[in-house]
Design an enzyme around this catalytic site. Structure first.
Site, PDB file in Angstrom:
ATOM      1  N   ARG A 155      49.119  25.292  15.795  1.00 23.85           N
ATOM      2  CA  ARG A 155      48.783  26.733  15.394  1.00 23.85           C
ATOM      3  C   ARG A 155      48.570  27.521  16.848  1.00 23.85           C
ATOM      4  NH1 ARG A 155      43.371  25.040  13.032  1.00 23.85           N
ATOM      5  NH2 ARG A 155      43.731  23.435  14.650  1.00 23.85           N
ATOM      6  N   ASN A 190      53.621  25.252   4.855  1.00 25.05           N
ATOM      7  CA  ASN A 190      53.338  26.903   5.322  1.00 25.05           C
ATOM      8  C   ASN A 190      53.082  27.710   3.990  1.00 25.05           C
ATOM      9  OD1 ASN A 190      53.086  26.219   7.973  1.00 25.05           O
ATOM     10  ND2 ASN A 190      54.924  27.714   8.706  1.00 25.05           N
ATOM     11  N   CYS A 226      55.222  32.807  11.792  1.00 24.26           N
ATOM     12  CA  CYS A 226      55.674  31.779  10.855  1.00 24.26           C
ATOM     13  C   CYS A 226      55.574  32.031   9.360  1.00 24.26           C
ATOM     14  CB  CYS A 226      54.752  30.345  11.151  1.00 24.26           C
ATOM     15  SG  CYS A 226      55.166  29.874  12.772  1.00 24.26           S
TER      16      CYS A 226
END
Ligand code: NAD
Length: 464
Positions: A156, A230, A282
């Protein structure tokens, strides 16, 4: 095969962190980028991204175990393991644009001089490893020996270095025992725990219980693990945002609800923070890409449509709150705290804060914004459309309202008495729920947040 030298292609948020961390694990690394200005800056000792511990690692390893280069050809010839960490941005239809990955694969094939392991670090759709293999075979002049492995990255931004060195798990999708063994050996300083015994290791974050497990799968499974992870995290955020909207309707408090829900060990508290929605480079692109993958396979993944829709609506709802709190926006002076897509990073890609600021400016508001790390990037994106403050205090001074749009730690400990004195109207709109209603009310501030009742000023209560 003894690993001695690694190439990492791409020196962005993932490539640079991976390159620095592999050097930290004892490997000799060449980090390649085709942005020659970036390579020159890295060679001059500059640190192009805001990331905790990255300056220390670059200082430690640059020109020793870590080198930067613009020549992929040389890197391919001198390394047997090549990590591909270039961008995979979204196309208009949501699919991932794999042209950067393809061009790297082609260049690897043109320069291959022995057995290579090509490792996908970029987030890519399932089947990409097959496409890379195909491009390699179509491009290479002679018979060439190589394996393609998927090794998705879960770091992250903001905690990228510790996420890389202290991961929850390492996923390796390898279709041959030879490639699986090479990756096992490569990560052994982490999986064996030997790195964690070193005296000058990067300090471990809280909650680490032991060395990470390595999950070895097929390449296709590893590719899917990344997209599914994700998409699941984005779904958690959209889910709690949808619940927050119900809380607003019925007069419940999302912070209490999230605590109650997240305390169930089957659910967990992380990614259950209501706010103005997810952003970054992302989640938005990976959810869209995963949806496109599903569609291509003939499966309509409607859940993901809803995740995206809730995320978009969440920002619009906050925009409506701003309008409601301020009545008219034209000519209003707004102090904005936060431009990065989340705290602890300078990344503004798909930042909900930037999108909101753009909408506010389009409606005629005059915005003065402050962010602890993202000012340069935001200036590039917003130009002269807004003013940039040098401090929290400067952003708040004389504003008709203060907006908190990014969850930076420093925004959670504002001097509220001071803020109250500086604001023209005592209104704080918090898109990240960093305060309790009681605290804001105690300082005489009208506080509007997400999934909780709005606290009105006592003397205004009868107007509303
Ligand atoms: P980025 O845009 O920050 O960096 C990509 C770099 O690749 C750039 O510096 C670019 O110049 C370079 N590049 C492009 N084409 C090249 C080529 N042909 N040769 C050499 N260099 C080339 O991107 P990023 O955020 O580091 O993401 C990279 C990949 O990792 C993406 O697929 C992303 O989805 C994935 N990922 C990102 C994160 C994150 O938090 N940023 C986390 C996990 C996975």
């Amino acid at each position: 095969m003894k690993v001695n030298k690694i190439a990492v292609v791409g020196s962005g948020y993932v490539g640079l962190v991976a390159a620095a961390c592999f050097a930290e694990l004892g490997y000799s690394v060449v980090c390649v980028d085709n942005d020659l200005e970036r390579v020159a800056a890295l060679n001059r000792g500059e640190v192009p991204i805001h990331e905790q511990f990255l300056p220390e690692l670059l200082e430690r390893h640059r020109n020793h175990r870590l080198h930067f280069s613009g020549s992929l050809a040389e890197a391919v010839q001198s390394c047997s393991i090549i990590f591909v960490a270039v961008g995979t941005p979204p196309k208009d239809n949501g699919e991932a644009d794999l042209s950067y990955v393809e061009s790297v694969a082609r260049e690897i094939a043109q320069n291959i001089n022995g057995y290579k392991v090509i490792v996908e670090k970029s987030t890519v759709p399932v089947y990409t490893s097959n496409w890379i293999r195909r491009v390699m075979l179509l491009t290479a002049q002679a018979e060439c020996e190589f394996d393609v492995v998927s090794n998705p990255e879960f770091l992250r931004e903001g905690t990228a270095v510790t996420d890389f060195l202290y991961p929850d798990r390492i996923v390796v999708g390898a279709d041959t025992p030879r490639a699986a063994k090479i990756l096992r050996d490569l990560y052994s300083p982490l999986t064996s725990g030997s790195y964690y015994g070193s005296l000058d290791k990067i300090p471990e974050p809280d909650g680490i219980t032991g060395p990470p497990p390595m999950i070895v799968t097929t390449a296709k499974s590893a590719e899917l693990i990344k997209h599914a992870s994700n998409a699941f995290l984005a779904m958690k955020i959209s889910f709690i945002n949808a619940v927050a909207n119900i809380c607003e309707e019925v007069g419940a408090d999302i912070e209490q609800v999230a605590e109650g829900v997240g305390s169930d060990s089957r659910i967990g508290p992380r990614f259950l923070r209501a706010g103005i929605g997810y952003g970054g480079s992302c989640f938005p692109k990976d959810v869209a890409a995963f949806r496109a993958v599903a569609l291509e396979c003939g499966y309509e993944f409607g859940l993901l449509d809803e995740v995206m829709k809730i995320n978009e609506t969440q920002r619009q709802r906050f925009m409506k709150k701003i309008r409601t709190a301020l009545w008219t926006l034209k000519g209003k002076k707004l102090g904005v705290l936060g431009l990065a897509f989340k705290g602890r990073t300078d990344d503004i890609r798909e930042s909900p804060a930037i999108a909101l600021v753009e909408e506010l400016v389009a409606e005629g508001a005059c915005v003065t914004a402050y962010d602890p790390a993202a000012m340069t990037r935001a200036q590039e994106a917003l130009g002269t459309r807004i003013k940039f403050a040098e401090s929290i205090s400067q952003a708040a001074e004389g504003a008709d309202a203060l907006l908190i749009l990014t969850d930076w730690d420093e925004f959670a400990s504002l001097d509220l008495s001071q803020i109250r004195k500086q604001l023209r109207y005592p209104i704080v709109l918090d898109g990240r729920n960093l305060y309790s209603l009681e605290e804001m009310e105690a300082h005489g501030l009208m506080y509007v947040s997400v999934g909780r009742r709005a606290s009105a000023l006592k003397q205004l209560a009868k107007v509303g």
